[in-house]
Design a protein around this motif. Structure first.
Motif, mmCIF file in Angstrom:
data_model
loop_
_atom_site.group_PDB
_atom_site.id
_atom_site.type_symbol
_atom_site.label_atom_id
_atom_site.label_comp_id
_atom_site.label_asym_id
_atom_site.label_seq_id
_atom_site.Cartn_x
_atom_site.Cartn_y
_atom_site.Cartn_z
ATOM 1 N N ARG A 156 0.821 -1.211 0.000
ATOM 2 C CA ARG A 156 0.000 0.000 0.000
ATOM 3 C C ARG A 156 0.854 1.260 0.000
ATOM 4 O O ARG A 156 0.440 2.277 -0.562
ATOM 5 C CB ARG A 156 -0.969 -0.016 1.182
ATOM 6 N N GLY A 157 2.046 1.199 0.603
ATOM 7 C CA GLY A 157 2.908 2.378 0.638
ATOM 8 C C GLY A 157 3.374 2.784 -0.737
ATOM 9 O O GLY A 157 3.244 3.955 -1.147
ATOM 10 N N ARG A 158 3.900 1.827 -1.495
ATOM 11 C CA ARG A 158 4.389 2.169 -2.831
ATOM 12 C C ARG A 158 3.228 2.483 -3.777
ATOM 13 O O ARG A 158 3.366 3.320 -4.669
ATOM 14 C CB ARG A 158 5.300 1.074 -3.379
ATOM 15 N N LEU A 159 2.079 1.831 -3.590
ATOM 16 C CA LEU A 159 0.915 2.172 -4.408
ATOM 17 C C LEU A 159 0.443 3.593 -4.111
ATOM 18 O O LEU A 159 0.036 4.334 -5.024
ATOM 19 C CB LEU A 159 -0.216 1.168 -4.168
ATOM 20 N N ALA A 160 0.524 3.975 -2.846
ATOM 21 C CA ALA A 160 0.131 5.333 -2.470
ATOM 22 C C ALA A 160 1.004 6.379 -3.159
ATOM 23 O O ALA A 160 0.550 7.501 -3.425
ATOM 24 C CB ALA A 160 0.200 5.506 -0.959
ATOM 25 N N ASP A 161 2.245 6.015 -3.465
ATOM 26 C CA ASP A 161 3.133 6.943 -4.178
ATOM 27 C C ASP A 161 2.587 7.285 -5.562
ATOM 28 O O ASP A 161 2.948 8.309 -6.142
ATOM 29 C CB ASP A 161 4.534 6.350 -4.310
ATOM 30 N N GLU A 162 1.736 6.405 -6.103
ATOM 31 C CA GLU A 162 1.094 6.679 -7.390
ATOM 32 C C GLU A 162 -0.383 7.036 -7.206
ATOM 33 O O GLU A 162 -1.185 6.894 -8.124
ATOM 34 C CB GLU A 162 1.253 5.477 -8.327
ATOM 35 N N ASN A 163 -0.717 7.454 -5.995
ATOM 36 C CA ASN A 163 -2.079 7.912 -5.664
ATOM 37 C C ASN A 163 -3.120 6.806 -5.814
ATOM 38 O O ASN A 163 -4.269 7.061 -6.194
ATOM 39 C CB ASN A 163 -2.458 9.137 -6.504
ATOM 40 N N ILE A 164 -2.688 5.580 -5.510
ATOM 41 C CA ILE A 164 -3.585 4.419 -5.515
ATOM 42 C C ILE A 164 -3.801 4.009 -4.060
ATOM 43 O O ILE A 164 -2.846 3.708 -3.347
ATOM 44 C CB ILE A 164 -2.987 3.241 -6.305
ATOM 45 N N SER A 165 -5.052 4.011 -3.620
ATOM 46 C CA SER A 165 -5.358 3.721 -2.220
ATOM 47 C C SER A 165 -5.909 2.305 -2.057
ATOM 48 O O SER A 165 -6.795 1.880 -2.808
ATOM 49 C CB SER A 165 -6.376 4.730 -1.683
ATOM 50 N N VAL A 166 -5.380 1.593 -1.051
ATOM 51 C CA VAL A 166 -5.872 0.260 -0.692
ATOM 52 C C VAL A 166 -6.272 0.315 0.784
ATOM 53 O O VAL A 166 -5.473 -0.002 1.674
ATOM 54 C CB VAL A 166 -4.814 -0.830 -0.919
ATOM 55 N N PRO A 167 -7.487 0.722 1.080
ATOM 56 C CA PRO A 167 -7.901 0.823 2.486
ATOM 57 C C PRO A 167 -7.986 -0.555 3.138
ATOM 58 O O PRO A 167 -8.233 -1.568 2.467
ATOM 59 C CB PRO A 167 -9.289 1.470 2.407
ATOM 60 N N GLY A 168 -7.793 -0.587 4.447
ATOM 61 C CA GLY A 168 -8.013 -1.826 5.182
ATOM 62 C C GLY A 168 -9.483 -2.197 5.130
ATOM 63 O O GLY A 168 -10.355 -1.326 5.166
ATOM 64 N N PRO A 169 -9.800 -3.483 5.030
ATOM 65 C CA PRO A 169 -11.205 -3.900 4.831
ATOM 66 C C PRO A 169 -12.153 -3.473 5.942
ATOM 67 O O PRO A 169 -13.330 -3.219 5.688
ATOM 68 C CB PRO A 169 -11.111 -5.424 4.720
ATOM 69 N N ASN A 170 -11.665 -3.380 7.165
ATOM 70 C CA ASN A 170 -12.550 -2.977 8.263
ATOM 71 C C ASN A 170 -12.999 -1.529 8.138
ATOM 72 O O ASN A 170 -13.999 -1.133 8.759
ATOM 73 C CB ASN A 170 -11.849 -3.183 9.605
ATOM 74 N N ARG A 171 -12.288 -0.767 7.335
ATOM 75 C CA ARG A 171 -12.643 0.644 7.174
ATOM 76 C C ARG A 171 -13.808 0.829 6.201
ATOM 77 O O ARG A 171 -14.482 1.873 6.239
ATOM 78 C CB ARG A 171 -11.442 1.453 6.692
ATOM 79 N N TYR A 172 -14.019 -0.145 5.310
ATOM 80 C CA TYR A 172 -15.053 0.083 4.295
ATOM 81 C C TYR A 172 -16.123 -0.993 4.201
ATOM 82 O O TYR A 172 -17.240 -0.690 3.758
ATOM 83 C CB TYR A 172 -14.412 0.265 2.912
ATOM 84 N N ARG A 173 -15.851 -2.226 4.587
ATOM 85 C CA ARG A 173 -16.859 -3.268 4.364
ATOM 86 C C ARG A 173 -18.179 -2.985 5.089
ATOM 87 O O ARG A 173 -19.241 -2.984 4.448
ATOM 88 C CB ARG A 173 -16.292 -4.640 4.732
ATOM 89 N N PRO A 174 -18.163 -2.737 6.396
ATOM 90 C CA PRO A 174 -19.452 -2.407 7.040
ATOM 91 C C PRO A 174 -20.053 -1.113 6.505
ATOM 92 O O PRO A 174 -21.274 -1.026 6.310
ATOM 93 C CB PRO A 174 -19.067 -2.277 8.525
ATOM 94 N N LEU A 175 -19.204 -0.126 6.242
ATOM 95 C CA LEU A 175 -19.697 1.176 5.772
ATOM 96 C C LEU A 175 -20.367 1.062 4.413
ATOM 97 O O LEU A 175 -21.461 1.610 4.190
ATOM 98 C CB LEU A 175 -18.533 2.164 5.711
ATOM 99 N N LEU A 176 -19.727 0.355 3.470
ATOM 100 C CA LEU A 176 -20.321 0.205 2.143
ATOM 101 C C LEU A 176 -21.612 -0.594 2.213
ATOM 102 O O LEU A 176 -22.599 -0.261 1.530
ATOM 103 C CB LEU A 176 -19.328 -0.464 1.191
#
Length: 291
Positions: free
Chosen positions: A25-45
Motif C-alpha cells: 500500500r505504501g508504494r501504491l500510495a506513491d502513485e495515488n492508488i489507495s488500498v484501504p483496510g477492509p474494516n474501514r469500508y466493508r461495514p460502511l459500504l
C-alpha cells in the motif's frame, strides 16, 4: 476518481489479492492508488448500499465514505475487495444461476459513486471444482444442502457476466480464470491497481507458496533473483517449469465427492467452462486476462 471493486469470487484467491496489495500500500500510495483496510469500508459500504437501495449517493454521502476510508486527498484510484460483495457463499448458487442477486448488488455499488469511473474484477473457476468446494464450505458453516435441487449443468459464468453487464453497462470488467492465477498473478495485480509499468510490487510470488513444496518455492525465488525474466512469457515459462517439478498434488488436485456426481458429469462441466471462457472473452467491456 476511479473505484475498483474486486468481487472475489468465493473459493478463488481467498483474499490473497487484498493481502498482497495491503503489503504494497505504501508504494501504491506513491502513485495515488489507495488500498484501504477492509474494516474501514466493508461495514460502511454495506450499510450505505442497504440505506440507498440503488438510489444515487448524494455528494454528502460520498464525502462521508471517502473521509472514512481515505488517508490522502491526492488519491486517484481506490480498491475495495470482498468475496461476499455479490452475496454470502450460502446464497451463491440457486436455480436462477450463480450469484442470483449480482445484478442488483453491482448496480447498488456503482450508485455509491455515480459520477465516477467504476471497474469490477473477479476470478472464475471450473464449476467441477468450484461447486464441491463451495458446498463443503457452506456445510462447514452450518448450511448443508447448498446444491440441493440445482442442476449444475444449468450454471454458467457467462450468464452471470451477462447479467452483471446488463445491470451496469457503462463499467469495465476484469476477469481471469482461477486456474491460471499462478502464472498470471503479476498481470492481474497490475490490471486491478492500474500501477505504472515501472512499479514492481513486493511478494507477488507468494501465491505460489500455497501450491509448491517449500524447497521448490525457495529455489524459484533464488532463480528469479539471479535470472530476472525479460518478458511476461519468459516468467511464465520459468514458473511452469518449477511447478511441474515442485507443485504439491494435494494443493492443486481436488477430490470430488458429491452425491450423484460421476466422471461424465465432471467432464461436461469442464467442457462447459471452456465454452464459458470463450464467450466471456468476446464480451464488450470485459478484459479477460489469459496465460
Amino acid at each position: 476518481m476511479k473505484f475498483v471493486f474486486h468481487l472475489g469470487v468465493h473459493c478463488t484467491d481467498d483474499e490473497q489479492l487484498l493481502r498482497c496489495l495491503l503489503k504494497n500500500r505504501g508504494r501504491l500510495a506513491d502513485e495515488n492508488i489507495s488500498v484501504p483496510g477492509p474494516n474501514r469500508y466493508r461495514p460502511l459500504l454495506r450499510e450505505s448500499m442497504n440505506s440507498l437501495r440503488g438510489a444515487p449517493a448524494t455528494a454528502e454521502t460520498q464525502a462521508t465514505i471517502l473521509d472514512t476510508v481515505l488517508d490522502s486527498d491526492l488519491t486517484e484510484r481506490v480498491i475495495f475487495a470482498h468475496d461476499s460483495f455479490l452475496g454470502v457463499r450460502q446464497r451463491a448458487v440457486s436455480a436462477a444461476g450463480l450469484y442470483p442477486n449480482a445484478g442488483d448488488k453491482l448496480f447498488w455499488m456503482a450508485q455509491l459513486f455515480p459520477d465516477d469511473e467504476i471497474t469490477f474484477s473477479l476470478a472464475i473457476r471450473d464449476l467441477a471444482t468450484f461447486l464441491p468446494q463451495l458446498a463443503d464450505e457452506a456445510s462447514a458453516a452450518g448450511f448443508p444442502g447448498l446444491l440441493d435441487g440445482i442442476d449444475p449443468l444449468s450454471l454458467r459464468w457467462s450468464d452471470l457476466l451477462y447479467r452483471m453487464r446488463n445491470s451496469v453497462p457503462d463499467t469495465e470488467f476484469i476477469v481471469w480464470c482461477n486456474e491460471d492465477t499462478p502464472l498470471i498473478w503479476p498481470e492481474v495485480l497490475a490490471a486491478v491497481t492500474g500501477h505504472s509499468e515501472a512499479m514492481v510490487l513486493e511478494e507477488t510470488d507468494r501465491i505460489l507458496a500455497t501450491i509448491m513444496r517449500p524447497e521448490g518455492f525457495e529455489r524459484l525465488g533464488q532463480y528469479l533473483g539471479e535470472h530476472p525474466p525479460q518478458s511476461i512469457a519468459q516468467r511464465r515459462r520459468i514458473v511452469t517449469a518449477f511447478l511441474e517439478r515442485f507443485a504439491m498434488p494435494e494443493a492443486i488436485e481436488m477430490e470430488l465427492d458429491l452425491p450423484g456426481w460421476d466422471q461424465a458429469l465432471v467432464d461436461r462441466l469442464s467442457a462447459n467452462y471452456m465454452d464459458d471462457v470463450a464467450a466471456i472473452s468476446a464480451m464488450d467491456g470485459v478484459t479477460l486476462i489469459t496465460q
